[in-house]
Design a protein around this motif. Structure first.
Motif, PDB file in Angstrom:
ATOM      1  N   LEU A  82       0.821  -1.213   0.000  1.00 36.69           N
ATOM      2  CA  LEU A  82       0.000   0.000   0.000  1.00 36.69           C
ATOM      3  C   LEU A  82       0.852   1.258   0.000  1.00 36.69           C
ATOM      4  N   LEU A  83       1.909   1.278   0.801  1.00 43.30           N
ATOM      5  CA  LEU A  83       2.763   2.458   0.865  1.00 43.30           C
ATOM      6  C   LEU A  83       3.400   2.741  -0.492  1.00 43.30           C
ATOM      7  N   PHE A  84       3.919   1.719  -1.142  1.00 46.25           N
ATOM      8  CA  PHE A  84       4.585   1.945  -2.427  1.00 46.25           C
ATOM      9  C   PHE A  84       3.575   2.133  -3.554  1.00 46.25           C
ATOM     10  N   LEU A  85       2.368   1.627  -3.412  1.00 49.41           N
ATOM     11  CA  LEU A  85       1.299   1.964  -4.353  1.00 49.41           C
ATOM     12  C   LEU A  85       1.032   3.457  -4.320  1.00 49.41           C
ATOM     13  N   LEU A  86       0.881   4.017  -3.110  1.00 52.44           N
ATOM     14  CA  LEU A  86       0.626   5.445  -2.969  1.00 52.44           C
ATOM     15  C   LEU A  86       1.827   6.271  -3.413  1.00 52.44           C
ATOM     16  N   ALA A  87       3.033   5.809  -3.074  1.00 60.75           N
ATOM     17  CA  ALA A  87       4.231   6.540  -3.480  1.00 60.75           C
ATOM     18  C   ALA A  87       4.358   6.594  -5.000  1.00 60.75           C
ATOM     19  N   GLY A  88       4.092   5.478  -5.670  1.00 60.42           N
ATOM     20  CA  GLY A  88       4.168   5.463  -7.121  1.00 60.42           C
ATOM     21  C   GLY A  88       3.080   6.293  -7.768  1.00 60.42           C
ATOM     22  N   ALA A  89       1.864   6.225  -7.200  1.00 62.66           N
ATOM     23  CA  ALA A  89       0.729   6.938  -7.793  1.00 62.66           C
ATOM     24  C   ALA A  89       0.837   8.443  -7.596  1.00 62.66           C
ATOM     25  N   ILE A  90       1.220   8.883  -6.401  1.00 65.27           N
ATOM     26  CA  ILE A  90       1.217  10.307  -6.079  1.00 65.27           C
ATOM     27  C   ILE A  90       2.525  10.981  -6.452  1.00 65.27           C
ATOM     28  N   VAL A  91       3.639  10.339  -6.154  1.00 63.91           N
ATOM     29  CA  VAL A  91       4.952  10.966  -6.351  1.00 63.91           C
ATOM     30  C   VAL A  91       5.624  10.471  -7.627  1.00 63.91           C
ATOM     31  N   GLY A  92       5.763   9.158  -7.762  1.00 61.58           N
ATOM     32  CA  GLY A  92       6.484   8.623  -8.909  1.00 61.58           C
ATOM     33  C   GLY A  92       5.864   8.993 -10.240  1.00 61.58           C
ATOM     34  N   SER A  93       4.543   9.058 -10.307  1.00 61.52           N
ATOM     35  CA  SER A  93       3.873   9.374 -11.571  1.00 61.52           C
ATOM     36  C   SER A  93       4.152  10.792 -12.039  1.00 61.52           C
ATOM     37  N   GLN A  94       4.604  11.663 -11.141  1.00 58.08           N
ATOM     38  CA  GLN A  94       4.841  13.058 -11.487  1.00 58.08           C
ATOM     39  C   GLN A  94       6.307  13.343 -11.831  1.00 58.08           C
ATOM     40  N   GLU A  95       7.174  12.332 -11.679  1.00 64.13           N
ATOM     41  CA  GLU A  95       8.606  12.563 -11.911  1.00 64.13           C
ATOM     42  C   GLU A  95       8.880  13.044 -13.326  1.00 64.13           C
ATOM     43  N   VAL A  96       8.197  12.489 -14.309  1.00 62.63           N
ATOM     44  CA  VAL A  96       8.450  12.869 -15.689  1.00 62.63           C
ATOM     45  C   VAL A  96       8.107  14.347 -15.912  1.00 62.63           C
ATOM     46  N   PHE A  97       7.054  14.847 -15.271  1.00 64.30           N
ATOM     47  CA  PHE A  97       6.680  16.257 -15.420  1.00 64.30           C
ATOM     48  C   PHE A  97       7.642  17.160 -14.665  1.00 64.30           C
ATOM     49  N   LEU A  98       8.093  16.696 -13.493  1.00 61.20           N
ATOM     50  CA  LEU A  98       9.072  17.482 -12.736  1.00 61.20           C
ATOM     51  C   LEU A  98      10.382  17.590 -13.501  1.00 61.20           C
ATOM     52  N   ASN A  99      10.837  16.498 -14.078  1.00 58.45           N
ATOM     53  CA  ASN A  99      12.079  16.526 -14.845  1.00 58.45           C
ATOM     54  C   ASN A  99      11.939  17.391 -16.086  1.00 58.45           C
ATOM     55  N   ARG A 100      10.762  17.325 -16.705  1.00 57.66           N
ATOM     56  CA  ARG A 100      10.524  18.155 -17.891  1.00 57.66           C
ATOM     57  C   ARG A 100      10.521  19.635 -17.510  1.00 57.66           C
ATOM     58  N   GLN A 101       9.938  19.959 -16.356  1.00 57.58           N
ATOM     59  CA  GLN A 101       9.918  21.334 -15.883  1.00 57.58           C
ATOM     60  C   GLN A 101      11.338  21.827 -15.596  1.00 57.58           C
ATOM     61  N   ASP A 102      12.164  20.951 -14.989  1.00 53.44           N
ATOM     62  CA  ASP A 102      13.548  21.325 -14.710  1.00 53.44           C
ATOM     63  C   ASP A 102      14.324  21.550 -16.002  1.00 53.44           C
ATOM     64  N   ASP A 103      14.062  20.707 -17.017  1.00 51.19           N
ATOM     65  CA  ASP A 103      14.743  20.872 -18.306  1.00 51.19           C
ATOM     66  C   ASP A 103      14.343  22.186 -18.966  1.00 51.19           C
ATOM     67  N   ASP A 104      13.046  22.513 -18.908  1.00 48.23           N
ATOM     68  CA  ASP A 104      12.579  23.774 -19.489  1.00 48.23           C
ATOM     69  C   ASP A 104      13.201  24.964 -18.772  1.00 48.23           C
ATOM     70  N   ARG A 105      13.302  24.858 -17.437  1.00 49.08           N
ATOM     71  CA  ARG A 105      13.883  25.954 -16.674  1.00 49.08           C
ATOM     72  C   ARG A 105      15.362  26.127 -17.006  1.00 49.08           C
ATOM     73  N   SER A 106      16.051  25.001 -17.184  1.00 46.66           N
ATOM     74  CA  SER A 106      17.484  25.084 -17.499  1.00 46.66           C
ATOM     75  C   SER A 106      17.720  25.686 -18.872  1.00 46.66           C
TER      76      SER A 106
END
Length: 490
Positions: A448-472
């Motif tokens: 359950l903990l890693f289900l929530l971690a993947g759904a809430i946090v892990g699923s957003q990593e691609v957007f966070l990395n894309r945002q960092d790339d755009d900022r750079s």
């Protein structure tokens, strides 16, 4: 009088549709008849699991995320509703969850290989999950029973890590994200119903074989047993589900949903109380305190509930102070943490003799007079050493670091809002607190903990990395623009 005429194509399609449904009904009847014969035969113990698991596999192949969530919801019942294929003594059984996780993980890898999902997109979190598996795998092979501990490694670590990777790839929008939240709420609610029932009636359901171990804390308070086996497992499941239930209740859009979620929350919190597990209570309170700082709407609701609880305590202070929960459980052996301090001191001292690779899983107890350590972290440190424990700890640190980036991020593509991140921090705190005083040997809380971690946090990593790339890419342009402005003014 004009006759009503129907188009020939329409009547033909209706005819074909009727024939098709008649064929489906015929096939269903034949299959049902054959299944009935097989279920009445001596091979029913194998046929029934194949039928039920086959249906779940068909759902999973069509809707992978929903199949995974269904397997998680049904997981506590695997030994009671034909969801487990027993392969005989000495061979690990095939449970529904193991099979579904393996199938979905293979589907994702196949889609990556064919270019449908892009690249593997491994992050440092994924890398340290692999290193944790490697470190604990070494400890399992060096342990007292390699086969047993390799199976334990798969269930308690590899499966949760695979669930994390699966959910972060399958969660693509707010709708799929909320399905994982509802699944967590459902698990907490039915465990709450079970816990309240068994504690108030004394009737323990869903027991495989004979119960071993104590059934009472004292003459007045029962130990919650049965479905999840022990109160600390029930307590952690409740501690993980309650913050998610609060979030869904606060965000519910209709009175019907609010009523349903309010009832589920009351049942789950009732189940938490009846565990009589002090660590679970403290973990839940810790999660509330964390959420209060970062979620204003929860803060207001929590203060109202806190005020209501205070009024009840004042009005019934005599009855509460004289109850068995307070006199015989709440303050019992608090100065030594119920004897844990001595265990921790002994384990810490003995760990220093084998700090890097530990004693191997199960090896410490074979060489020590201790029968328990009562700390998930210290137990891993002693048995797996720094090689297993350091990457294990770094997984949590990296997940938390990513969640902090997510809480601060503001981008249209991100669909996990800061309020939900705050709720995840609450579940995260409850999990970490709970594991400090017990070895969590049931896989469901980890899943359950890693289900929530993947759904809430892990699923957003691609957007966070894309945002960092755009900022750079933007920042050098801004600096160049300012430099050009400076040159033009000279």
């Amino acid at each position: 009088m004009r006759m009503l005429t129907l188009p020939a194509a329409w009547t033909q399609s209706r005819l074909f549709s009727g024939i098709r449904w008649c064929f489906y009904a015929l096939v269903a009847g034949v299959v049902g008849w054959q299944l009935g014969r097989m279920l009445a035969s001596p091979s029913s113990d194998l046929v029934a699991p194949l039928v039920f698991m086959g249906a779940c596999i068909l759902i999973t192949l069509n809707r992978p995320l929903e199949g995974l969530l269904l397997a998680l919801i049904l997981h506590p019942f695997i030994n009671f509703f034909y969801l487990n294929i027993d392969l005989g003594a000495g061979i690990p059984s095939i449970s529904l969850l193991r099979m579904i996780v393996a199938i979905v993980f293979a589907l994702i890898l196949a889609r990556v290989a064919t270019g449908q999902y892009g690249s593997l997109r491994l992050t440092w979190t994924d890398v340290f999950m692999l290193l944790t598996t490697l470190g604990l795998g070494i400890a399992a092979i060096r342990g007292t029973a390699a086969t047993k501990y390799l199976q334990w490694l798969f269930d308690k670590f590899m499966t949760p890590y695979m669930i994390y990777y699966i959910t972060k790839r399958l969660i693509t929008n707010r709708t799929t994200l909320h399905r994982t939240l509802w699944a967590t709420m459902i698990i907490g609610a039915y465990c709450g119903i079970y816990g309240i029932y068994t504690q108030t009636t004394g009737n323990i359901l869903f027991v495989e074989g004979e119960l071993t171990g104590p059934l009472w804390y004292n003459e007045h308070l029962r130990i919650m047993r049965g479905l999840l086996d022990s109160p600390h497992v029930f307590g952690l499941v409740f501690s993980l589900a309650i913050p998610i239930n609060f979030y869904l209740l606060i965000k519910a859009s209709t009175p019907g949903k609010k009523l349903l979620l309010g009832l589920a929350l009351a049942i789950t919190m009732g189940g938490l109380f009846f565990t009589y597990k002090r660590t679970a209570w403290i973990a839940t309170i810790a999660s509330f305190l964390v959420i209060t700082f970062f979620f204003p709407r929860f803060r207001r609701l929590f203060l109202v509930l806190l005020l209501l609880a205070t009024v009840i305590i004042v009005l019934y202070s005599d009855q509460i102070s004289d109850s068995a929960v307070v006199t015989q459980r709440l303050g019992e052996k608090t100065n030594t943490l119920n004897g844990r301090l001595e265990l921790w001191e002994t384990a810490w001292r003995d760990w220093k003799r084998a700090p890097y690779f530990g004693y191997g899983l199960g090896g410490f107890f074979a060489k020590s007079s201790l029968k328990a350590i009562e700390s998930h972290y210290l137990w891993l440190l002693v048995d797996a050493g720094l090689v297993g424990f350091v990457p294990y700890a770094l997984v949590f640190i990296l997940i938390f670091k990513t969640s902090v980036r997510l809480f601060r991020a503001r981008a249209p593509a991100i669909f996990a809002e800061p309020d939900l991140v705050a709720m995840f921090w609450g579940t995260f705190a409850a999990y970490l607190v709970s594991l400090s005083t017990v070895v969590m040997n049931h896989e469901l809380p980890h899943d359950l903990l890693f289900l929530l971690a993947g759904a809430i946090v892990g699923s957003q990593e691609v957007f966070l990395n894309r945002q960092d790339d755009d900022r750079s890419q933007i920042e050098p342009r801004i600096q160049l623009r300012h430099a050009n402005k400076g040159e033009s003014t000279l």
